[in-house]
Design a protein around this motif. Structure first.
Motif, mmCIF file in Angstrom:
data_model
loop_
_atom_site.group_PDB
_atom_site.id
_atom_site.type_symbol
_atom_site.label_atom_id
_atom_site.label_comp_id
_atom_site.label_asym_id
_atom_site.label_seq_id
_atom_site.Cartn_x
_atom_site.Cartn_y
_atom_site.Cartn_z
ATOM 1 N N ARG A 217 0.815 -1.207 0.000
ATOM 2 C CA ARG A 217 0.000 0.000 0.000
ATOM 3 C C ARG A 217 0.858 1.270 0.000
ATOM 4 N N ILE A 218 2.044 1.212 0.631
ATOM 5 C CA ILE A 218 2.962 2.352 0.544
ATOM 6 C C ILE A 218 3.393 2.550 -0.905
ATOM 7 N N PHE A 219 3.651 1.437 -1.588
ATOM 8 C CA PHE A 219 4.002 1.510 -3.009
ATOM 9 C C PHE A 219 2.861 2.128 -3.807
ATOM 10 N N ASP A 220 1.620 1.778 -3.444
ATOM 11 C CA ASP A 220 0.453 2.326 -4.134
ATOM 12 C C ASP A 220 0.315 3.829 -3.927
ATOM 13 N N ALA A 221 0.871 4.333 -2.821
ATOM 14 C CA ALA A 221 0.802 5.768 -2.565
ATOM 15 C C ALA A 221 1.494 6.544 -3.679
ATOM 16 N N ILE A 222 2.467 5.906 -4.330
ATOM 17 C CA ILE A 222 3.151 6.516 -5.469
ATOM 18 C C ILE A 222 2.518 6.042 -6.776
#
Length: 501
Positions: free
Chosen positions: A55-60
């Protein structure tokens, strides 16, 4: 009377597409942690860490995809090309995500789970952003858009109920976790791939494009001026735990219902060793089959969501989005808190009928939330156009898709991290009965109380927190009416080739 733009074919195909995609998304959001733990042999901490990293990756990833969409120029428009080419990668990564080719709990198993989870997120984002972004350009009329989104979200909800019905039955059969989840992934990948591609062939992008393509820097500057979008983002993040009961129904079913009707003396001896020739079905004594308990719980929530979503367009005629949002959140807070008060006295004797009633009531605000966030994001697109003259459907709806995944991820992360610090006993895949069915360990009374709190008190806090940012939403009432009238006049004039001096 306003001109109508949407065709019945568009409504039907978009709803079918939402149905198919939701089956894949629900399989991922509801069962990934269960599969990581019981299929790949990872710990709760490892499983929730993978979900958080993804989900942190999805933030980008999600906002970047939104910017790419806004810069896309093709003979098919800027949304539709991605609806044609994305279904196959989604199907492949879904199947890989629910495959465990390495030794349980090994470093290789962790890396495989992490990589496939991130790849799935990328593939799904490529479709998700333009799929829902299409709803803001398929018609210039807000009234059509509201009913269009409501119908699509109904299809999405029914699509989400399907894996909740089928998957627990498969993995609690003699197929076990690995084969059960692999077959589930295969079925929903093919179904979702086939249905979600339909909308490409029948849809049109009718809202005029911007006259120029802004740079990435310009996009961020404009988004920073979109007060409504910022409010929606903060409200969604603060309210992430609202969906905990829906995401973790598997744990409710296994350890708050099934366990209470299982005679563990027929499964383990006094030393805790598995008895020979155990029949798990014989140790379980309840009028509902063990494999369908979880299904009934998720269906109860889904059944609550459906009438709320169907009622949303009616409420929208009488109330503002702000009033509906705050009212449904307050209702959700009360229902979850009341559920805890009713059952906390004796968690070993929970009435499943009363639990169904509470889950149905919990589904009502979730049904509203499932629709209203899309309506608010669409409003945020309009708000930005009204204030700046620029439309960024791709970027704005990328935040919606990002937030829906963040909600599920944060709810699952909080649930897993807190439960992992208790004396919760995870499944041992080597413990199966004579028919090959999985044996579950008996959880302590403290763990059962913790589980109850996690699916009632934690969501109640989310419902309370999500109200706070929405109190500052002033794009409502006469202000919104004025903005919508000016925008609709400008769009229709532009669509008919009228250039104002």
């Amino acid at each position: 009377m306003d001109k109508k733009y949407l065709t019945m074919k568009e409504r039907i195909c978009f709803t079918l597409g939402a149905f198919g995609r939701s089956g894949i998304y629900t399989l991922m959001s509801m069962f990934t942690l269960v599969f990581f733990q019981n299929g790949a042999g990872l710990t709760l901490g490892q499983g929730t860490t993978i979900i958080l990293i993804g989900r942190i990756f999805d933030a980008i990833n999600d906002p970047m995809m939104g910017m790419i969409v806004d810069r896309t120029k093709s003979r098919w428009g800027k949304m539709r090309p991605y609806l044609l080419f994305s279904p196959v990668p989604i199907a492949i990564t879904t199947i890989l995500l629910f495959t465990a080719p390495f030794e349980d709990g090994s470093t290789a198993a962790f890396v495989w789970a992490l990589v496939t989870y991130i790849l799935w997120g990328v593939a799904f984002t490529v479709q998700d952003v333009p799929f829902w972004g299409l709803s803001s350009v398929i018609t210039p009329l807000e009234s059509e858009r509201t009913s269009f989104i409501s119908t699509a979200r109904l299809g999405s909800t029914f699509g989400g109920i399907l894996p909740a019905l089928l998957v627990p039955i498969l993995y609690q059969s003699n197929l076990g976790y690995n084969k059960g989840f692999f077959i589930s992934a295969l079925l929903f990948a093919l179904l979702g791939c086939g249905l979600s591609i339909l909308i490409f062939f029948v849809s049109k992008e009718r809202v005029p494009k911007m006259d120029h393509t802004p740079s990435f820097k310009e996009t961020f500057v404009v988004l920073g001026k979109d007060k409504l979008l910022i409010i929606v983002i903060f409200a969604a993040i603060l309210g992430s735990t609202m969906v905990t009961a829906n995401q973790c129904a598997d744990y409710i079913g296994n350890y708050l219902i099934i366990q209470n009707y299982t005679d563990f003396s027929k499964i383990f001896d006094a030393a805790g060793n598995l008895l020979p020739n155990v029949d798990a079905a014989a140790a379980y004594d309840f009028w509902i089959p063990r494999g369908t308990i979880v299904t009934t719980l998720t269906v109860a929530i889904g059944v609550g969501m459906v009438p709320a979503m169907a009622l949303f367009p009616v409420l929208r005629k009488k109330l503002s989005l702000k009033q509906i949002y705050i009212g449904s959140a307050a209702f959700g807070f009360i229902v979850h808190a009341l559920c805890y008060l009713v059952f906390s006295g004796d968690v070993t004797n929970i009435s499943i009928i009363l639990l169904w009633v509470f889950l149905f009531l919990m589904g009502l605000p979730l049904g509203i939330y499932n629709v209203i966030t899309y309506a608010l994001i669409a409003d945020a697109v309009d708000y930005m156009e009204w204030k700046t003259g620029e439309r960024h459907e791709g970027v704005c709806f990328s935040f919606q898709t990002f937030l829906s995944k963040v909600n599920a991820a944060i709810a699952t992360f909080v649930f897993g991290q807190i439960l992992g610090r208790s004396d919760f006993k995870a499944v041992d895949k080597s413990l199966v009965d004579v028919a090959g069915r999985q044996i579950f360990f008996e959880q302590s009374l403290d763990t059962q109380k913790m589980l109850l709190a996690l699916v009632t008190i934690v969501p109640a806090v989310g419902f309370f927190l999500t109200i706070i940012p929405m109190l500052f939403n002033d794009f409502t009432g006469k202000t919104k009416e004025k903005a919508q009238k000016e925008l609709e006049d400008a769009r229709q004039a532009k669509m008919h080739g009228v250039v104002e001096e």
